[in-house]
Design a protein around this motif. Sequence first.
Motif, short mmCIF file in Angstrom:
data_model
loop_
_atom_site.label_atom_id
_atom_site.label_comp_id
_atom_site.label_asym_id
_atom_site.label_seq_id
_atom_site.Cartn_x
_atom_site.Cartn_y
_atom_site.Cartn_z
N PHE A 1 -9.04 4.41 8.71
CA PHE A 1 -8.66 3.37 7.75
C PHE A 1 -8.12 2.19 8.51
O PHE A 1 -7.11 2.28 9.18
CB PHE A 1 -7.62 3.90 6.76
CG PHE A 1 -7.16 2.85 5.80
CD1 PHE A 1 -8.02 2.30 4.88
CD2 PHE A 1 -5.85 2.41 5.83
CE1 PHE A 1 -7.60 1.33 3.99
CE2 PHE A 1 -5.41 1.44 4.95
CZ PHE A 1 -6.29 0.90 4.04
N GLU A 2 -8.84 1.09 8.42
CA GLU A 2 -8.44 -0.11 9.15
C GLU A 2 -8.27 -1.30 8.22
O GLU A 2 -8.42 -2.43 8.62
CB GLU A 2 -9.50 -0.43 10.21
CG GLU A 2 -9.64 0.67 11.24
CD GLU A 2 -10.78 0.44 12.20
OE1 GLU A 2 -11.47 -0.58 12.07
OE2 GLU A 2 -10.99 1.29 13.07
N GLY A 3 -7.98 -1.04 6.95
CA GLY A 3 -7.75 -2.13 6.01
C GLY A 3 -9.03 -2.73 5.45
O GLY A 3 -8.98 -3.72 4.74
N THR A 4 -10.20 -2.18 5.79
CA THR A 4 -11.46 -2.72 5.29
C THR A 4 -12.05 -1.86 4.18
O THR A 4 -13.16 -2.11 3.74
CB THR A 4 -12.49 -2.84 6.43
OG1 THR A 4 -12.68 -1.54 7.00
CG2 THR A 4 -12.02 -3.81 7.50
N THR A 5 -11.33 -0.84 3.74
CA THR A 5 -11.82 0.03 2.68
C THR A 5 -11.88 -0.74 1.37
O THR A 5 -10.92 -1.42 1.00
CB THR A 5 -10.88 1.24 2.54
OG1 THR A 5 -10.83 1.91 3.79
CG2 THR A 5 -11.37 2.19 1.46
N PRO A 6 -13.01 -0.65 0.64
CA PRO A 6 -13.09 -1.37 -0.63
C PRO A 6 -12.20 -0.71 -1.69
O PRO A 6 -12.22 0.50 -1.87
CB PRO A 6 -14.56 -1.26 -1.01
CG PRO A 6 -15.08 -0.09 -0.26
CD PRO A 6 -14.24 0.04 0.98
N GLU B 1 0.83 -1.19 0.00
CA GLU B 1 0.00 0.00 0.00
C GLU B 1 0.87 1.25 0.00
O GLU B 1 1.81 1.35 0.77
CB GLU B 1 -0.92 0.02 1.23
CG GLU B 1 -1.96 -1.06 1.20
CD GLU B 1 -2.85 -1.03 2.44
OE1 GLU B 1 -2.66 -0.15 3.31
OE2 GLU B 1 -3.72 -1.90 2.54
#
Length: 196
Positions: A89-94, A43
């Motif tokens: 932002f916790e890594g679940t953003t599409p 990322e």
Amino acid sequence: MFSTSSRFNSRLLPLLLVGVIAVVLRQETVSYRCILLCQKQQEHISDGVCHIHNDHFGFSYGTADIMCPVPSGCDKPSHVAVVSVNAKFEGTTPFLTMPNTVKHIQTAQLNSHDPPSKTQDNLHHSLPGLVEVIPRSMSRFLNVSRGWLPEHGSGDLHYFGQIPALNDCLYRSMYQSKYVALPDVDELILPQTVKR
């Protein structure tokens, strides 16, 4: 989404940019963060810049391009997510895939207000194997107008969300098609003269 090279920052250095077509509330000022997936799913984060289109016809929401600079060390981003700077932002953003990086032979767009399944069935019957239907579901999120001006049809977004749909078609076709035509379904393109 689209990618382009542009002179973007204050030093006028050429950068690779990824653009995301969005629908935004025009009166709201939001700072955006772009999360790009690069080689080996690493990322990379950059600050996005929002440019709202002038052709909003006076509706509350308008089409915008959110431009995301691609940081050095990210040669070929494959996915992008755009979030508000204030969002957690916790890594679940599409993430969205970059659709115009794979070459296609031909692209066609039809704006239809029929249910997607009905449109898809009709197109698959008349043009089997040639047509991909991309559903536009703006009405799930906003009260889209059935008119082209607010006084012709109440709503938050111009004429069923036509402008973001047309921009999506244009940028999906970028780098892949020699010609792109975006005629209205009630208009015909005819030659002025015909040589026999």
